[in-house]
Design a protein around this motif. Structure first.
Motif, PDB file in Angstrom:
ATOM      1  N   CYS A   1       0.886  -1.164   0.000  1.00  0.00           N
ATOM      2  CA  CYS A   1       0.000   0.000   0.000  1.00  0.00           C
ATOM      3  C   CYS A   1       0.920   1.209   0.000  1.00  0.00           C
ATOM      4  CB  CYS A   1      -0.867  -0.023   1.256  1.00  0.00           C
ATOM      5  SG  CYS A   1      -1.669   1.544   1.625  1.00  0.00           S
ATOM      6  N   THR A   2       0.768   2.079  -0.973  1.00  0.00           N
ATOM      7  CA  THR A   2       1.735   3.174  -1.141  1.00  0.00           C
ATOM      8  C   THR A   2       1.456   4.381  -0.251  1.00  0.00           C
ATOM      9  OG1 THR A   2       0.475   4.214  -2.920  1.00  0.00           O
ATOM     10  CG2 THR A   2       2.102   2.537  -3.556  1.00  0.00           C
ATOM     11  N   ALA A   3       0.392   4.327   0.539  1.00  0.00           N
ATOM     12  CA  ALA A   3       0.024   5.507   1.331  1.00  0.00           C
ATOM     13  C   ALA A   3       1.036   5.797   2.436  1.00  0.00           C
ATOM     14  CB  ALA A   3      -1.350   5.297   1.956  1.00  0.00           C
ATOM     15  N   ASP A   4       1.162   7.055   2.762  1.00  0.00           N
ATOM     16  CA  ASP A   4       1.993   7.474   3.889  1.00  0.00           C
ATOM     17  C   ASP A   4       1.262   7.147   5.199  1.00  0.00           C
ATOM     18  OD1 ASP A   4       4.466   9.615   4.292  1.00  0.00           O
ATOM     19  OD2 ASP A   4       3.049   9.602   5.971  1.00  0.00           O
ATOM     20  N   ILE A   5       2.020   6.809   6.238  1.00  0.00           N
ATOM     21  CA  ILE A   5       1.376   6.505   7.526  1.00  0.00           C
ATOM     22  C   ILE A   5       0.683   7.728   8.121  1.00  0.00           C
ATOM     23  CG2 ILE A   5       2.664   4.487   8.360  1.00  0.00           C
ATOM     24  CD1 ILE A   5       4.016   7.074  10.049  1.00  0.00           C
ATOM     25  N   GLY A   6       0.933   8.902   7.574  1.00  0.00           N
ATOM     26  CA  GLY A   6       0.272  10.113   8.057  1.00  0.00           C
ATOM     27  C   GLY A   6      -1.193  10.214   7.646  1.00  0.00           C
TER      28      GLY A   6
ATOM     29  N   GLN B   1       4.843  -7.146   3.845  1.00  0.00           N
ATOM     30  CA  GLN B   1       4.542  -5.976   3.029  1.00  0.00           C
ATOM     31  C   GLN B   1       5.761  -5.122   2.734  1.00  0.00           C
ATOM     32  OE1 GLN B   1       2.246  -2.770   4.776  1.00  0.00           O
ATOM     33  NE2 GLN B   1       2.845  -3.416   6.832  1.00  0.00           N
ATOM     34  N   VAL B   2       5.628  -4.369   1.638  1.00  0.00           N
ATOM     35  CA  VAL B   2       6.657  -3.414   1.247  1.00  0.00           C
ATOM     36  C   VAL B   2       6.342  -2.071   1.897  1.00  0.00           C
ATOM     37  CG1 VAL B   2       7.543  -2.051  -0.707  1.00  0.00           C
ATOM     38  CG2 VAL B   2       7.189  -4.526  -0.955  1.00  0.00           C
ATOM     39  N   LEU B   3       7.399  -1.413   2.368  1.00  0.00           N
ATOM     40  CA  LEU B   3       7.273  -0.049   2.874  1.00  0.00           C
ATOM     41  C   LEU B   3       8.308   0.762   2.111  1.00  0.00           C
ATOM     42  CD1 LEU B   3       5.818   1.392   5.362  1.00  0.00           C
ATOM     43  CD2 LEU B   3       7.987   1.121   6.547  1.00  0.00           C
ATOM     44  N   TYR B   4       7.854   1.801   1.426  1.00  0.00           N
ATOM     45  CA  TYR B   4       8.778   2.576   0.600  1.00  0.00           C
ATOM     46  C   TYR B   4       8.827   4.012   1.090  1.00  0.00           C
ATOM     47  CZ  TYR B   4      10.632   5.130  -3.388  1.00  0.00           C
ATOM     48  OH  TYR B   4      11.378   5.974  -4.172  1.00  0.00           O
TER      49      TYR B   4
ATOM     50  N   PRO C   1      11.614   7.794 -13.069  1.00  0.00           N
ATOM     51  CA  PRO C   1      10.147   7.689 -13.127  1.00  0.00           C
ATOM     52  C   PRO C   1       9.604   6.262 -13.005  1.00  0.00           C
ATOM     53  CG  PRO C   1      11.048   8.263 -15.289  1.00  0.00           C
ATOM     54  CD  PRO C   1      12.174   8.355 -14.316  1.00  0.00           C
ATOM     55  N   GLY C   2      10.494   5.271 -13.050  1.00  0.00           N
ATOM     56  CA  GLY C   2      10.014   3.893 -12.924  1.00  0.00           C
ATOM     57  C   GLY C   2      10.240   3.306 -11.544  1.00  0.00           C
ATOM     58  N   ARG C   3      10.506   4.169 -10.566  1.00  0.00           N
ATOM     59  CA  ARG C   3      10.900   3.702  -9.234  1.00  0.00           C
ATOM     60  C   ARG C   3       9.908   2.718  -8.624  1.00  0.00           C
ATOM     61  NH1 ARG C   3      13.949   1.838  -5.835  1.00  0.00           N
ATOM     62  NH2 ARG C   3      14.712   2.961  -4.021  1.00  0.00           N
ATOM     63  N   TRP C   4       8.623   3.034  -8.688  1.00  0.00           N
ATOM     64  CA  TRP C   4       7.630   2.133  -8.087  1.00  0.00           C
ATOM     65  C   TRP C   4       7.641   0.755  -8.749  1.00  0.00           C
ATOM     66  CZ3 TRP C   4       2.252   4.753  -6.849  1.00  0.00           C
ATOM     67  CH2 TRP C   4       2.402   5.554  -5.696  1.00  0.00           C
ATOM     68  N   TRP C   5       7.738   0.775 -10.072  1.00  0.00           N
ATOM     69  CA  TRP C   5       7.666  -0.504 -10.804  1.00  0.00           C
ATOM     70  C   TRP C   5       8.907  -1.334 -10.536  1.00  0.00           C
ATOM     71  CZ3 TRP C   5       3.078   0.581 -10.776  1.00  0.00           C
ATOM     72  CH2 TRP C   5       2.580   1.824 -11.198  1.00  0.00           C
ATOM     73  N   GLU C   6      10.018  -0.618 -10.327  1.00  0.00           N
ATOM     74  CA  GLU C   6      11.249  -1.289  -9.950  1.00  0.00           C
ATOM     75  C   GLU C   6      11.081  -1.983  -8.591  1.00  0.00           C
ATOM     76  OE1 GLU C   6      15.665   0.434 -10.237  1.00  0.00           O
ATOM     77  OE2 GLU C   6      14.533   1.322  -8.593  1.00  0.00           O
TER      78      GLU C   6
ATOM     79  N   TYR D   1      10.656  -6.899  -5.260  1.00  0.00           N
ATOM     80  CA  TYR D   1      10.104  -7.667  -4.140  1.00  0.00           C
ATOM     81  C   TYR D   1       9.011  -8.642  -4.553  1.00  0.00           C
ATOM     82  CZ  TYR D   1      12.796  -4.456  -1.294  1.00  0.00           C
ATOM     83  OH  TYR D   1      13.828  -3.744  -0.742  1.00  0.00           O
ATOM     84  N   GLY D   2       8.673  -8.666  -5.828  1.00  0.00           N
ATOM     85  CA  GLY D   2       7.619  -9.569  -6.283  1.00  0.00           C
ATOM     86  C   GLY D   2       6.272  -9.237  -5.660  1.00  0.00           C
ATOM     87  N   VAL D   3       5.927  -7.959  -5.665  1.00  0.00           N
ATOM     88  CA  VAL D   3       4.662  -7.526  -5.061  1.00  0.00           C
ATOM     89  C   VAL D   3       3.481  -8.203  -5.757  1.00  0.00           C
ATOM     90  CG1 VAL D   3       3.125  -5.531  -4.773  1.00  0.00           C
ATOM     91  CG2 VAL D   3       5.581  -5.313  -4.281  1.00  0.00           C
ATOM     92  N   THR D   4       2.572  -8.756  -4.960  1.00  0.00           N
ATOM     93  CA  THR D   4       1.419  -9.457  -5.549  1.00  0.00           C
ATOM     94  C   THR D   4       0.131  -8.637  -5.441  1.00  0.00           C
ATOM     95  OG1 THR D   4       0.980 -10.593  -3.446  1.00  0.00           O
ATOM     96  CG2 THR D   4       2.389 -11.743  -5.048  1.00  0.00           C
ATOM     97  N   ILE D   5       0.045  -7.782  -4.413  1.00  0.00           N
ATOM     98  CA  ILE D   5      -1.158  -6.974  -4.208  1.00  0.00           C
ATOM     99  C   ILE D   5      -0.716  -5.520  -4.086  1.00  0.00           C
ATOM    100  CG2 ILE D   5      -3.181  -6.570  -2.740  1.00  0.00           C
ATOM    101  CD1 ILE D   5      -2.687  -9.430  -1.592  1.00  0.00           C
ATOM    102  N   PHE D   6      -1.265  -4.667  -4.917  1.00  0.00           N
ATOM    103  CA  PHE D   6      -0.784  -3.288  -4.988  1.00  0.00           C
ATOM    104  C   PHE D   6      -1.964  -2.338  -4.808  1.00  0.00           C
ATOM    105  CE2 PHE D   6       0.581   0.397  -7.754  1.00  0.00           C
ATOM    106  CZ  PHE D   6       1.610   0.825  -6.934  1.00  0.00           C
TER     107      PHE D   6
END
Ligand code: WT7
Length: 655
Positions: free
Chosen positions: A309-314, A333-336, A345-350, A355-360
């Protein structure tokens, strides 16, 4: 609104779940019947199945004094234990909880056992600071694992956290610290954003400094994580480095159980008046719905999935679907840390490939900004691990929905468009991925156990094929329990819009299509939605008029291709300033000013210097007309204006 309604009329695409997906899905069709037959029994079952109760509850819901609900209230649990220790005790201590990726490319893998130990140490440090049940702790951190650990450590003590988004300014931080009466602040020197360290500690120092306003300072300690290499000012006796005190703390900390209705956190959100509202959430009900929705809406298989989940904890999304939902479910989970486009510009996809993200799970505003850059960027990465996509924060237009499915999801990935709010605490309306045939652009159906409706101004159902106001008609476990320190405002804002008892007014317009599926149409009041975040016009206006050059200001949300809505300000400058400064320079200054006062997210896209504002005879600013101008439309009906000529003058000035 009319264009959206047109669009929905010709939206005929349907995407039923693939058979294989449906067969293996967590949520199976009978769940709607089960929940429909007895809502309370259903939620009771979820609470027992998904959580560990130190003392089992005997009563599911107490709704005897609406709108103040109590869920599972004679039960006792520890939220932090539920998110950590019990997974370790079940033999899953070696499972990775957090795959953390820093913006510059540094990374950390943290197992459930390691995170549990860290949280125990932080809890010991905080109790050493005197933090106990009910005390408030403000958290002002970048997206680093310590942020999650800090939240869970506060929860472990039965204390209350108030996370303030790191993009907010010192002033915003100060008002939130003051309103909550925080005893401790947890922060960092800074965090990486767009290739450099963006400072946080100076804002804390400024927020805690004496402003001569007579407000009693409540903060006794500031715990500081070293993330960047920033020099920081230091207040002896108040400030403590995380790395000096946490690693040295004891790793023994037994989680004590607290009543289900013990407050868990306060999170501030915008209302129509200037003062942000401290939305209060409690423990057992919140965690039940967080865990239930995370597992069922995202079809989570904790042993194999990698959730991101790409949301900020804020924001609430970060609370529920970074910290509490995933960890309660024992997910990996991934924390970025950084922005989607740094250093490329491809940072997220990288990150997804790495990490082999399955749920985005992300927001339409991000999807639209990627659409703008073009599909060639994501195409460079292997996104084949993705099996489910989620959207949240604002209506997702069908074009963005289709792009998301095709380009990010490879053409066959189910999308869940999830409607909810800071106040609802967790997802309320969404397709269930193995059950619902999805429709691009529609959030579709209430989740099992949730009751919503679309009604007119008098509270009457509008029925299929019609638009109106979205209401929630039955209490739900993760509902807000109030506004911090202001029960009257809680009642007025959410529960007294209709004469009907027990209708929660969400503030959103919505439409039911012929199939009974829900289409969200945006906020009905003056609250804007910028990149999926609610901002109040009033708050930005008061910031603008706090500038010495400003005589008067009106702010509207104008539709924006990327951010959904953008902040557009109309400002009257004091005569004395206009003669000495040029309008373009003043506009730039005011944009910056708002950025500093509230935070970059509130910075107006455009500032128009005008001579007058459109007002009714009673002196109310007619924002609807300003919105017409901001969106480059023919100005609507001006007959109720005190001075009907004013709009043509403003239009001319804007051009
Ligand atoms: C407002 C809540 C919930 C987390 C993020 C925002 C809008 C949210 C959707 C959606 C259409 C949506 C609503 C809502 N919204 N999700 N899937 N479709 N609109 O939390 O800051 O409390 O804002 O965001 O207008 O009321 P928030």
């Amino acid at each position: 609104m009319s264009s959206q309604i047109d669009h929905l009329l010709d939206e005929t695409r349907r995407f039923p779940p693939a058979e294989e997906f449906a067969a293996a899905a967590v949520a199976q069709p009978e769940v709607y019947e089960r929940a429909g037959a007895d809502r309370e029994a259903f939620w009771g079952e979820q609470a027992r199945e998904l959580l560990h109760w130190k003392k089992p509850f005997t009563r599911v819901l107490d709704w005897s004094t609406p709108p103040f609900a109590k869920w599972f209230d004679d039960g006792e649990l520890n939220v932090s234990y539920n998110c950590l220790d019990r997974h370790v005790e079940a033999g899953n201590g070696d499972r990775v909880a957090i795959l953390w990726e820093g913006e510059p490319g540094d990374s950390r893998r943290i197992t459930y056992a390691e995170l549990t130990d860290e949280v125990k140490r932080v809890a010991n440090v905080l109790s050493g600071f005197g933090v106990g049940v009910g005390d408030r702790v403000a958290i002002y951190l970048p997206m680093i694992p310590e942020a999650v650990a800090a939240m869970l450590a506060v929860a472990r003590l039965g204390a209350v956290h108030s996370v303030v988004f790191g993009g907010f300014s010192a002033d915003s931080l100060r008002s939130r610290i003051d309103d909550a009466g925080a005893k401790v602040v947890i922060t960092a020197d800074g965090g990486y954003r767009k290739g450099r360290v963006s400072a946080l500690k100076p804002a804390v120092d400024q927020a805690l400094g004496d402003r001569g306003d007579g407000v009693q300072q409540t903060v006794e300690h500031v715990l500081v994580v070293k993330r960047g290499e920033n020099d920081v000012d230091w207040v002896e006796g108040r400030d403590v480095w995380w790395h000096d005190i946490v690693p040295a703390a004891s790793v023994d900390h037994e989680a004590q159980a607290f009543p289900a209705e013990n407050p868990l956190f306060i999170l501030y959100t915008s209302g129509t008046t200037g003062k942000p509202k401290g939305i209060l959430h409690t423990s057992g009900g919140y965690l039940t719905q967080a865990a239930y929705t995370h597992r069922n809406v995202f079809d989570l298989k904790p042993e194999t999935d990698v959730f991101w989940c790409t949301a900020d904890i804020g924001w609430i999304t970060g609370h529920t679907y970074v910290t509490y939902g995933p960890l309660a479910n024992g997910a990996t989970q991934v924390l970025y840390e950084g922005t989607p486009d740094a250093p490329h510009p491809g940072r997220w996809w990288e990150v997804i490939e790495k990490y082999g993200v399955t749920i985005f799970y992300t927001a339409p505003t991000a999807i639209r900004s990627f659409m703008k850059i073009g599909r060639s960027v994501p195409r460079k990465f292997d996104l084949s691990s993705i099996r489910l996509l989620g959207s949240v924060g604002e209506p997702i237009n069908p074009e963005a929905w289709m792009w998301y499915r095709e380009v990010i999801g490879g053409g066959d990935t189910p999308i869940v468009d999830t409607w909810w709010q800071t106040e609802t605490g967790a997802i309320m309306v969404s397709p269930l991925p193995g059950i619902t045939a999805t429709k691009p652009g529609s959030a579709q159906v209430p989740l099992p156990g949730i009751a919503i409706d679309v009604v007119d101004e008098t509270g009457e159902e509008v029925g299929n094929g019609n638009g109106g106001l979205l209401v929630i008609t039955e209490p739900w476990p993760s509902m807000l329990r109030g506004i911090w320190g202001d029960p009257e405002r809680y009642k007025e804002t959410y529960w007294e819009k209709f004469d009907k008892q027990g209708f929660y007014f969400a503030g959103d317009g919505a439409r039911l299509d012929e199939d009974g599926d829900l289409w969200l149409l945006g906020r009905v009041d003056d609250v804007m939605n910028v990149s999926g975040h609610r901002l109040s016009t009033a708050e930005i206006e008061s910031s603008l008029v706090a500038h010495e050059a400003t005589a008067e200001a009106a702010v509207v949300g104008a539709s924006d291709e990327t951010t959904g809505q953008a902040v557009v300000a109309f400002v009257i400058i004091k005569e004395s300033y206009l003669s000495e400064h040029d309008a373009a320079g003043l506009a730039t200054q005011l944009r910056q000013w708002v950025g500093e006062q509230i935070g970059a997210i509130a910075r107006p896209r455009d500032v128009y210097i005008v001579g007058e504002l459109p007002k009714t005879r009673s002196g109310k600013i007619m924002r609807r007309l300003l919105r017409d101008v901001a969106e480059g439309r023919e100005v609507g009906d001006t007959t109720t204006l005190a001075d009907t000529a004013v709009m043509s003058i403003i239009s001319a000035q804007v051009k």
